[in-house]
Design an enzyme around this catalytic site. Sequence first.
Site, short mmCIF file in Angstrom:
data_model
loop_
_atom_site.label_atom_id
_atom_site.label_comp_id
_atom_site.label_asym_id
_atom_site.label_seq_id
_atom_site.Cartn_x
_atom_site.Cartn_y
_atom_site.Cartn_z
N GLU A 124 -17.52 -54.89 -25.55
CA GLU A 124 -16.32 -54.14 -25.69
C GLU A 124 -14.79 -54.76 -24.60
O GLU A 124 -15.10 -54.88 -23.80
CB GLU A 124 -15.95 -52.56 -25.01
CG GLU A 124 -17.67 -51.98 -25.60
CD GLU A 124 -17.66 -50.70 -24.68
OE1 GLU A 124 -17.25 -50.06 -23.48
OE2 GLU A 124 -18.82 -49.91 -25.50
N LYS A 126 -11.57 -54.70 -22.36
CA LYS A 126 -12.01 -54.22 -20.86
C LYS A 126 -10.42 -53.37 -21.06
O LYS A 126 -9.57 -54.06 -21.21
CB LYS A 126 -12.22 -55.04 -19.91
CG LYS A 126 -11.92 -54.43 -18.50
CD LYS A 126 -12.61 -55.36 -17.20
CE LYS A 126 -12.04 -54.37 -16.18
NZ LYS A 126 -11.31 -53.89 -15.96
N ASP A 128 -7.16 -51.28 -19.68
CA ASP A 128 -6.01 -51.19 -18.81
C ASP A 128 -5.76 -50.29 -18.43
O ASP A 128 -4.32 -49.90 -18.78
CB ASP A 128 -5.82 -52.20 -18.56
CG ASP A 128 -5.61 -53.31 -17.03
OD1 ASP A 128 -6.07 -52.70 -15.78
OD2 ASP A 128 -3.85 -53.92 -17.21
N TYR A 238 -16.32 -44.49 -23.58
CA TYR A 238 -17.14 -45.73 -24.25
C TYR A 238 -18.42 -45.91 -22.18
O TYR A 238 -19.21 -46.35 -23.76
CB TYR A 238 -16.42 -47.01 -23.32
CG TYR A 238 -15.77 -47.21 -22.32
CD1 TYR A 238 -14.10 -46.57 -22.04
CD2 TYR A 238 -16.25 -47.17 -20.49
CE1 TYR A 238 -13.75 -46.73 -21.23
CE2 TYR A 238 -15.80 -47.25 -19.65
CZ TYR A 238 -14.60 -46.88 -19.61
OH TYR A 238 -14.21 -47.04 -17.99
N LYS A 326 -13.43 -61.38 -17.29
CA LYS A 326 -12.12 -60.70 -17.64
C LYS A 326 -10.63 -62.08 -18.02
O LYS A 326 -11.81 -63.24 -18.05
CB LYS A 326 -11.45 -60.94 -15.83
CG LYS A 326 -12.04 -58.95 -15.30
CD LYS A 326 -10.95 -58.53 -14.52
CE LYS A 326 -10.18 -58.76 -14.62
NZ LYS A 326 -9.02 -57.42 -13.67
N CYS A 420 4.51 -62.43 18.04
CA CYS A 420 3.39 -61.70 16.96
C CYS A 420 5.12 -61.07 16.38
O CYS A 420 6.31 -60.61 17.09
CB CYS A 420 2.91 -60.30 17.64
SG CYS A 420 2.72 -59.58 16.58
N CYS A 423 5.43 -56.95 18.32
CA CYS A 423 5.18 -57.03 19.55
C CYS A 423 5.63 -58.17 20.53
O CYS A 423 5.53 -57.76 21.65
CB CYS A 423 3.92 -56.71 20.15
SG CYS A 423 3.00 -57.69 20.00
N CYS A 436 -2.59 -62.34 16.48
CA CYS A 436 -1.49 -61.78 17.77
C CYS A 436 -2.76 -60.63 18.39
O CYS A 436 -3.91 -60.24 17.93
CB CYS A 436 -0.93 -60.98 16.97
SG CYS A 436 -0.39 -59.36 18.57
N CYS A 442 -0.01 -53.80 19.92
CA CYS A 442 0.66 -53.85 18.75
C CYS A 442 1.28 -53.11 18.01
O CYS A 442 0.10 -52.22 17.00
CB CYS A 442 0.28 -55.20 18.23
SG CYS A 442 0.89 -55.76 16.56
S1 IVH Z 1 -17.95 -49.40 -18.75
C1 IVH Z 1 -20.43 -48.49 -14.33
N1 IVH Z 1 -16.17 -49.89 -20.62
O1 IVH Z 1 -13.08 -50.81 -16.23
C2 IVH Z 1 -19.05 -48.98 -14.88
N2 IVH Z 1 -16.23 -50.11 -18.35
O2 IVH Z 1 -12.88 -52.34 -13.55
C3 IVH Z 1 -19.13 -48.99 -16.53
N3 IVH Z 1 -13.02 -50.06 -18.22
O3 IVH Z 1 -13.66 -48.30 -13.63
C4 IVH Z 1 -18.23 -49.00 -17.36
N4 IVH Z 1 -12.71 -50.35 -20.22
O4 IVH Z 1 -13.19 -47.64 -16.08
C5 IVH Z 1 -16.37 -50.05 -19.52
N5 IVH Z 1 -15.17 -50.89 -22.52
C6 IVH Z 1 -14.98 -50.44 -21.04
C7 IVH Z 1 -14.13 -50.64 -20.05
C8 IVH Z 1 -14.41 -50.03 -18.68
C9 IVH Z 1 -11.74 -50.32 -18.87
C10 IVH Z 1 -13.41 -49.44 -16.91
C11 IVH Z 1 -13.67 -48.69 -15.91
C12 IVH Z 1 -13.95 -49.34 -14.86
C13 IVH Z 1 -12.87 -50.59 -14.57
C14 IVH Z 1 -13.66 -52.13 -12.99
#
Ligand code: IVH
Length: 683
Positions: A124, A126, A128, A238, A326, A420, A423, A436, A442
């Site tokens: 899938e 990812k 953001d 998801y 990523k 530092c 301090c 330091c 400090c």
């Molecule tokens: S699965 C146990 N699927 O990415 C984790 N996460 O960097 C299962 N995220 O906090 C998550 N797109 O919120 C999954 N297609 C996707 C996602 C996804 C974004 C987020 C998720 C997580 C973060 C981690």
Amino acid sequence: MADLADEAAAPPPSAALATEARELRSALNRHSYLYYVEARPEISDAEYDRLFRRLQEIERTAPELRTPDSPTQRVGAEPQDAFRTVAHVVPMLSLDSSQEESALRRFDERLRKALEHPPRYLLEPKLDGASIELVYEGGVLVRAVTRGNGQRGEGVTDNIRTIPSVPLRLRTAERPAPDRLAVRGEVMMTVSAFERFNQRLVERDQEPYASPRNSAAGAIRQLDSRLTAQRELVCFAYDVLLVEGARFHTDAEAFAALGEWGFLRPDRVELVDTVEDIVAYHARARADRDDLDYEIDGVVVKLDDLDARVDLGSTSHHPRWAMAFKFEPRKEITRVERIAISVGRTGILTPVALLLPVQVGGVTISRASLHNREEVARKDVRDGDRVRIQRAGDVIPQVVERIAEPDRERAEPFRMPDTCPACDTPVEEDGPRTVCPNRFGCPAQLKGRLVHFGSRNALDIEGLGEETAALLVERELVRELADLFDLEADQLVDLPGFAEKSATNLVDGIRRRRAVELRRFLFGLGIPEVGVTVARDLALHFRSFEAIRSASMEALESVDGIGPKMSLAIRRFLDAPGNAVAIDHILQRGVEPTPPAAPLDSALSGRRFVFTGGLESLSRSRARKLVEGAGGRVVSSVSAETDFVVAGAEPGSKYDKAVALELNILDEAGFLALLADAGIEVG
Ligand code: IVH
């Protein structure tokens, strides 16, 4: 009599009105789904508005007909004072992530070794955005919770109801609603909505948001949900976190069910069997990234087989069955205005490049770490230089390299200061680091320690952020950690950013944390090498702070995962006279670290279980919880140390190995009987 008549309630709404309201709710929810999820509306906006107003009118005359799944509830509710913290149904873990193909290959190899069948992966994008847990009972949305610390988050249900792509009631045309369902999704702002929104902020002379993600996260934490409603959010679902009254064997099945229940889901989901396919998918997603109207920062690779996921389990931070592959961070060029020095809680001086602000992938960057003096020397960055910088997700932006400008006269080479900046104590060198040594005097170190002590995984003190900590130190209200517990609201009210309520809240929040779980207390002390996991393991093993304080290095090393380097760091920290006194002072203020709950003592306690094959009467994850709740452990591979192998339908190679090793093999009935003996009924 007359009095009674006056007070009598309005007559109950007629059955016809109740039916009309129900039909309107159902029609409006359907049209909203067609518009926002399927993008194929069947009626005009004007027609939708007409139906909506009719429902509003009915609910006004007969408020008892208003239900939580009514589309009228999407416009936002009365503002709240604060959010309630709510425990997640299932912990919301993070994802292990890397940009390196080699890390992906290692992940795949690990899975191939651990699993009985070659892995199939669900891919899938990812997303953001800001992650959210949605809980449905009897098919109706009852709760929405932010990720928070993964265990607990903020209840933001009113806000989430305003997002049109979140079903208020699950669709049931193709699949019945389960009794209970928890779904994980990502709340996002589209790039176009973000630009419109920021434009309006700028026109009103307000500070724009740095990224669609920040704006989405800010929107779901608005105390006034009417403001959330204005931000044009979308929510992609998801992951099924929990389902009662239905069973899935693969993620692909669960993902299909999410669609049938009416959730908006990420597109381009694919099932693949090889690393090559993942790499190709990643390349396509990266190429298309800028054409999408929402931000993605990589690809999520997840094992499709849900039973195998349970076998692999999770670390305290991430599941072992998924990883984020990523994209390379986006890079930009800007100029260093000057190099400043920041002093952290451990006294390390870090050179920081203060930059001419620049947008990197939608985020404004104005500072970047240069790590240490050797790094500055290696990159030869000086005040005024042009540099290339990069930002990778939440990670602090970095200076990648200096860009040569042959015709420009450059400033003098950078030198670390001799004292530092916070301090004035002469600094010391420790390898590439500059430190330091003024541990307890400090102010910069004290500020860092305060922030860490109050952070989410430590005492979790709401309102004790960077700015407040800086103020408390600067005004000398706090000279050591223990002073936090003596603060009075009237010392805070006049500080910038405080009012009576926030002052009282902070003071109360701090006092309440005097009863703190041992693992949090340990983590909060900021002992070198002691992160969340080590703190938890120490707490589980020693069960009291005094026991840890008096443990020899040998005793510390008897804890799984603690080696000589860690035990030495822990002993050094606890034995340093300044630390010992500071800790005594905290304890004298009535702070009582509480031991973790003792696991039930049962026939299962300390026993190792391995599962192979499918179980009929309960899911693998439920089986695991039951075993763990009774003090047992579930491990993924069979060895001579395994106490029980539970073999369900179509067991795999673990079964053969168990036979070869002559281990105790239980079938499902035998496993249930063992649970029953331990007083655990599977209902
Ligand atoms: S699965 C146990 N699927 O990415 C984790 N996460 O960097 C299962 N995220 O906090 C998550 N797109 O919120 C999954 N297609 C996707 C996602 C996804 C974004 C987020 C998720 C997580 C973060 C981690």
